[in-house]
Write a protein that holds these residues in place. Structure first.
Motif, PDB file in Angstrom:
ATOM      1  N   LYS A  60       0.845  -1.198   0.000  1.00 58.52           N
ATOM      2  CA  LYS A  60       0.000   0.000   0.000  1.00 58.52           C
ATOM      3  C   LYS A  60       0.882   1.250   0.000  1.00 58.52           C
ATOM      4  O   LYS A  60       1.046   1.905   1.033  1.00 58.52           O
ATOM      5  CB  LYS A  60      -0.886   0.002   1.234  1.00 58.52           C
ATOM      6  CG  LYS A  60      -1.758  -1.213   1.373  1.00 58.52           C
ATOM      7  CD  LYS A  60      -3.179  -0.815   1.323  1.00 58.52           C
ATOM      8  CE  LYS A  60      -3.986  -2.078   1.583  1.00 58.52           C
ATOM      9  NZ  LYS A  60      -5.241  -2.029   0.967  1.00 58.52           N
TER      10      LYS A  60
ATOM     11  N   SER B 288      -0.707   4.676   1.281  1.00 63.73           N
ATOM     12  CA  SER B 288      -0.909   4.677   2.729  1.00 63.73           C
ATOM     13  C   SER B 288       0.423   4.819   3.462  1.00 63.73           C
ATOM     14  O   SER B 288       0.525   5.546   4.454  1.00 63.73           O
ATOM     15  CB  SER B 288      -1.606   3.381   3.140  1.00 63.73           C
ATOM     16  OG  SER B 288      -1.631   3.247   4.533  1.00 63.73           O
TER      17      SER B 288
ATOM     18  N   TYR C  62       1.295   7.729   6.183  1.00 63.76           N
ATOM     19  CA  TYR C  62       1.384   7.398   7.604  1.00 63.76           C
ATOM     20  C   TYR C  62       2.681   6.719   8.050  1.00 63.76           C
ATOM     21  O   TYR C  62       2.934   6.604   9.243  1.00 63.76           O
ATOM     22  CB  TYR C  62       0.236   6.453   7.987  1.00 63.76           C
ATOM     23  CG  TYR C  62      -1.132   7.036   7.798  1.00 63.76           C
ATOM     24  CD1 TYR C  62      -1.557   8.104   8.569  1.00 63.76           C
ATOM     25  CD2 TYR C  62      -1.992   6.519   6.846  1.00 63.76           C
ATOM     26  CE1 TYR C  62      -2.822   8.642   8.395  1.00 63.76           C
ATOM     27  CE2 TYR C  62      -3.254   7.045   6.663  1.00 63.76           C
ATOM     28  CZ  TYR C  62      -3.661   8.107   7.438  1.00 63.76           C
ATOM     29  OH  TYR C  62      -4.897   8.627   7.270  1.00 63.76           O
TER      30      TYR C  62
END
Length: 112
Positions: free
Chosen positions: A62, A65, A69
Motif C-alpha cells: 500500500k 498509505s 502514515y
C-alpha cells in the motif's frame, strides 16, 4: 570503517545519480550498524529488523498509505519505546519492577 563510510557517501552522491539512483536503497545505514555493535544485547537490531521488514511490506502493498502514515507510525513507535524505557527505569528505581514482583510464566524455559 570511517574511510569506508566516507567513501560510500562520495560514491552515492557522485556515482549513483541519474539512471543508477535506484541502487541507493541498497546501501547500508552505517550508523545503525555501528550502534548494533556497541550495544551488548540484540534488542535494537531485532527491533530495527522487524521495523524494516514491516515498512518494506507496507510500502510494497500500500504505497499511498505508507507515504501518508509510514514515518508518523515509525516516529510513534520509537517514542513509545523511549517512554517505555523511562517507565521501566522508574519502576526499577521504585523497587516494583518485573524482576522483583514479576513472573516468568510467559517465558520459554524460564529464560526471562
Amino acid at each position: 570503517m570511517g574511510v569506508l563510510c566516507v567513501g560510500q557517501v562520495v560514491f552515492r552522491h557522485f556515482y549513483l545519480v541519474g539512471d543508477r539512483e535506484r541502487y541507493r536503497d541498497w546501501l547500508p545505514n552505517w550508523g545503525a550498524i555501528a550502534l548494533s555493535f556497541v550495544l551488548p544485547n540484540p534488542v535494537f537490531t531485532t527491533a530495527s529488523m522487524f521495523g524494516a521488514l514491516l515498512a518494506y511490506g507496507w510500502r510494497r502493498c500500500k504505497p499511498a498509505s505508507f507515504d501518508l502514515y509510514g514515518y508518523a507510525v515509525a516516529a510513534g513507535l520509537i517514542a513509545g519505546e523511549g517512554m517505555g524505557g523511562v517507565i521501566g527505569a522508574a519502576l526499577q528505581i521504585g523497587g516494583v519492577s518485573g524482576d522483583v514482583l514479576g513472573t516468568t510464566a510467559g517465558c520459554p524455559m524460564g529464560y526471562c
